[in-house]
Design a protein around this motif. Structure first.
Motif, PDB file in Angstrom:
ATOM      1  N   CYS A 152      24.915  17.398  62.423  1.00  0.00           N
ATOM      2  CA  CYS A 152      24.628  16.468  63.509  1.00  0.00           C
ATOM      3  C   CYS A 152      24.680  17.201  64.851  1.00  0.00           C
ATOM      4  O   CYS A 152      25.573  18.015  65.081  1.00  0.00           O
ATOM      5  N   ALA A 153      23.726  16.880  65.720  1.00  0.00           N
ATOM      6  CA  ALA A 153      23.696  17.482  67.055  1.00  0.00           C
ATOM      7  C   ALA A 153      23.630  16.425  68.152  1.00  0.00           C
ATOM      8  O   ALA A 153      23.224  16.716  69.266  1.00  0.00           O
ATOM      9  N   ASP A 154      24.041  15.188  67.823  1.00  0.00           N
ATOM     10  CA  ASP A 154      24.006  14.122  68.817  1.00  0.00           C
ATOM     11  C   ASP A 154      24.980  13.023  68.390  1.00  0.00           C
ATOM     12  O   ASP A 154      24.605  12.078  67.708  1.00  0.00           O
ATOM     13  N   PHE A 155      26.239  13.170  68.786  1.00  0.00           N
ATOM     14  CA  PHE A 155      27.292  12.245  68.368  1.00  0.00           C
ATOM     15  C   PHE A 155      27.382  11.047  69.306  1.00  0.00           C
ATOM     16  O   PHE A 155      27.029  11.135  70.480  1.00  0.00           O
ATOM     17  N   ASP A 156      27.915   9.944  68.777  1.00  0.00           N
ATOM     18  CA  ASP A 156      28.004   8.705  69.564  1.00  0.00           C
ATOM     19  C   ASP A 156      29.185   8.685  70.532  1.00  0.00           C
ATOM     20  O   ASP A 156      29.333   7.747  71.301  1.00  0.00           O
ATOM     21  N   GLY A 157      30.037   9.707  70.515  1.00  0.00           N
ATOM     22  CA  GLY A 157      31.133   9.794  71.470  1.00  0.00           C
ATOM     23  C   GLY A 157      32.354   8.966  71.113  1.00  0.00           C
ATOM     24  O   GLY A 157      33.242   8.790  71.945  1.00  0.00           O
ATOM     25  N   GLU A 158      32.430   8.477  69.887  1.00  0.00           N
ATOM     26  CA  GLU A 158      33.578   7.693  69.430  1.00  0.00           C
ATOM     27  C   GLU A 158      34.431   8.533  68.492  1.00  0.00           C
ATOM     28  O   GLU A 158      33.922   9.396  67.775  1.00  0.00           O
ATOM     29  N   HIS A 159      35.729   8.259  68.483  1.00  0.00           N
ATOM     30  CA  HIS A 159      36.637   8.923  67.549  1.00  0.00           C
ATOM     31  C   HIS A 159      36.470   8.339  66.157  1.00  0.00           C
ATOM     32  O   HIS A 159      36.127   7.167  66.001  1.00  0.00           O
ATOM     33  N   ILE A 160      36.749   9.157  65.141  1.00  0.00           N
ATOM     34  CA  ILE A 160      36.818   8.634  63.782  1.00  0.00           C
ATOM     35  C   ILE A 160      38.235   8.116  63.555  1.00  0.00           C
ATOM     36  O   ILE A 160      39.149   8.399  64.349  1.00  0.00           O
ATOM     37  N   LEU A 161      38.436   7.368  62.497  1.00  0.00           N
ATOM     38  CA  LEU A 161      39.756   6.806  62.202  1.00  0.00           C
ATOM     39  C   LEU A 161      40.726   7.901  61.780  1.00  0.00           C
ATOM     40  O   LEU A 161      40.333   8.876  61.124  1.00  0.00           O
ATOM     41  N   GLN A 162      41.997   7.724  62.107  1.00  0.00           N
ATOM     42  CA  GLN A 162      43.021   8.705  61.738  1.00  0.00           C
ATOM     43  C   GLN A 162      43.084   8.901  60.224  1.00  0.00           C
ATOM     44  O   GLN A 162      43.237  10.016  59.747  1.00  0.00           O
ATOM     45  N   GLU A 163      42.952   7.813  59.468  1.00  0.00           N
ATOM     46  CA  GLU A 163      43.004   7.918  58.002  1.00  0.00           C
ATOM     47  C   GLU A 163      41.853   8.787  57.482  1.00  0.00           C
ATOM     48  O   GLU A 163      42.029   9.567  56.542  1.00  0.00           O
ATOM     49  N   GLU A 164      40.678   8.632  58.097  1.00  0.00           N
ATOM     50  CA  GLU A 164      39.529   9.444  57.700  1.00  0.00           C
ATOM     51  C   GLU A 164      39.784  10.911  58.027  1.00  0.00           C
ATOM     52  O   GLU A 164      39.531  11.799  57.206  1.00  0.00           O
ATOM     53  N   LEU A 165      40.309  11.153  59.204  1.00  0.00           N
ATOM     54  CA  LEU A 165      40.614  12.518  59.621  1.00  0.00           C
ATOM     55  C   LEU A 165      41.634  13.155  58.681  1.00  0.00           C
ATOM     56  O   LEU A 165      41.486  14.314  58.270  1.00  0.00           O
ATOM     57  N   ASP A 166      42.652  12.390  58.294  1.00  0.00           N
ATOM     58  CA  ASP A 166      43.676  12.903  57.375  1.00  0.00           C
ATOM     59  C   ASP A 166      43.073  13.299  56.028  1.00  0.00           C
ATOM     60  O   ASP A 166      43.455  14.316  55.445  1.00  0.00           O
ATOM     61  N   GLU A 167      42.121  12.510  55.532  1.00  0.00           N
ATOM     62  CA  GLU A 167      41.480  12.829  54.251  1.00  0.00           C
ATOM     63  C   GLU A 167      40.619  14.083  54.368  1.00  0.00           C
ATOM     64  O   GLU A 167      40.585  14.917  53.457  1.00  0.00           O
ATOM     65  N   ILE A 168      39.919  14.228  55.479  1.00  0.00           N
ATOM     66  CA  ILE A 168      39.091  15.414  55.699  1.00  0.00           C
ATOM     67  C   ILE A 168      39.981  16.651  55.776  1.00  0.00           C
ATOM     68  O   ILE A 168      39.682  17.695  55.180  1.00  0.00           O
ATOM     69  N   VAL A 169      41.097  16.536  56.491  1.00  0.00           N
ATOM     70  CA  VAL A 169      42.047  17.652  56.590  1.00  0.00           C
ATOM     71  C   VAL A 169      42.574  18.025  55.206  1.00  0.00           C
ATOM     72  O   VAL A 169      42.679  19.210  54.866  1.00  0.00           O
ATOM     73  N   ALA A 170      42.900  17.035  54.391  1.00  0.00           N
ATOM     74  CA  ALA A 170      43.403  17.306  53.034  1.00  0.00           C
ATOM     75  C   ALA A 170      42.375  18.102  52.233  1.00  0.00           C
ATOM     76  O   ALA A 170      42.738  19.033  51.489  1.00  0.00           O
ATOM     77  N   ALA A 171      41.099  17.761  52.387  1.00  0.00           N
ATOM     78  CA  ALA A 171      40.054  18.509  51.684  1.00  0.00           C
ATOM     79  C   ALA A 171      40.016  19.958  52.164  1.00  0.00           C
ATOM     80  O   ALA A 171      39.867  20.884  51.361  1.00  0.00           O
TER      81      ALA A 171
END
Length: 183
Positions: A14-33
């Motif tokens: 992606c080269a054009d983000f909407d400027g919003e944060h993702i959810l902490q739970e989503e971020l935690d799962e991505i970090v775990a991966a």
């Protein structure tokens, strides 16, 4: 085709983000991966610096732009002049991957980056690998950020994984042919 292969084949940057944060739970799962990526001799040397603070994300983006302009000015001054002010494309969540210096640090950190981006895609979250992490964390400002995070080991910057949701859908890049050889 199974779900894993479908995600791996359909992923795009992606080269054009909407400027919003993702959810902490989503971020935690991505970090775990990312933490579960394979590493040489199971050393697990890559470190993840998760940045959600808007000011720090903006600072990292500015440092990245500065590093890009310095590099580009040596080979293409026009490209350096036209380089975007925000190489993070409006993403509000960033995972900087660094690795303790060693014989497999770049490879191990690259596997972490791949896991981060593929995990995000499987969850409906867009991402992009941004280079110049090495240059950013070799700078005095970058070293100060490492110290602020509590990282005192000698590390090498591998990449920035920027995360969020795309403003609009884009086409999947066509895969170049003639890149596989069987013996």
């Amino acid at each position: 085709m199974n779900e894993t292969l479908t995600n791996l084949i359909s992923r795009k940057s992606c080269a054009d983000f909407d400027g919003e944060h993702i959810l902490q739970e989503e971020l935690d799962e991505i970090v775990a991966a990312g933490l579960n990526a394979p590493s040489g001799m199971n050393a697990q040397d890559p470190l993840l610096i998760v940045v959600k603070d808007d000011k720090t994300v903006a600072k990292l983006s500015a440092l990245n732009a500065k590093a890009a302009r310095v590099t580009l000015s040596k080979v293409n001054p026009q490209a350096a002049e036209n380089f975007p002010d925000d190489p993070f494309y409006g993403a509000k969540d960033v995972i900087a991957v660094v690795a303790k210096k060693g014989p497999t640090s770049v490879y191990d950190g690259s596997l972490v980056m791949g896991n981060l981006m593929n995990a995000a895609w499987s969850m409906g979250i867009d991402s992009r690998w941004i280079h110049r992490c090495k240059e950013v964390f070799d700078s005095d400002d970058g070293k100060a950020l490492l110290a602020k995070a509590g990282i005192t080991d000698e590390v090498e910057g591998i990449g920035f994984c920027i995360l969020g949701h795309a403003k609009s859908e884009k086409e999947k890049t066509q895969i170049k042919p003639d890149r596989v050889f069987y013996i």
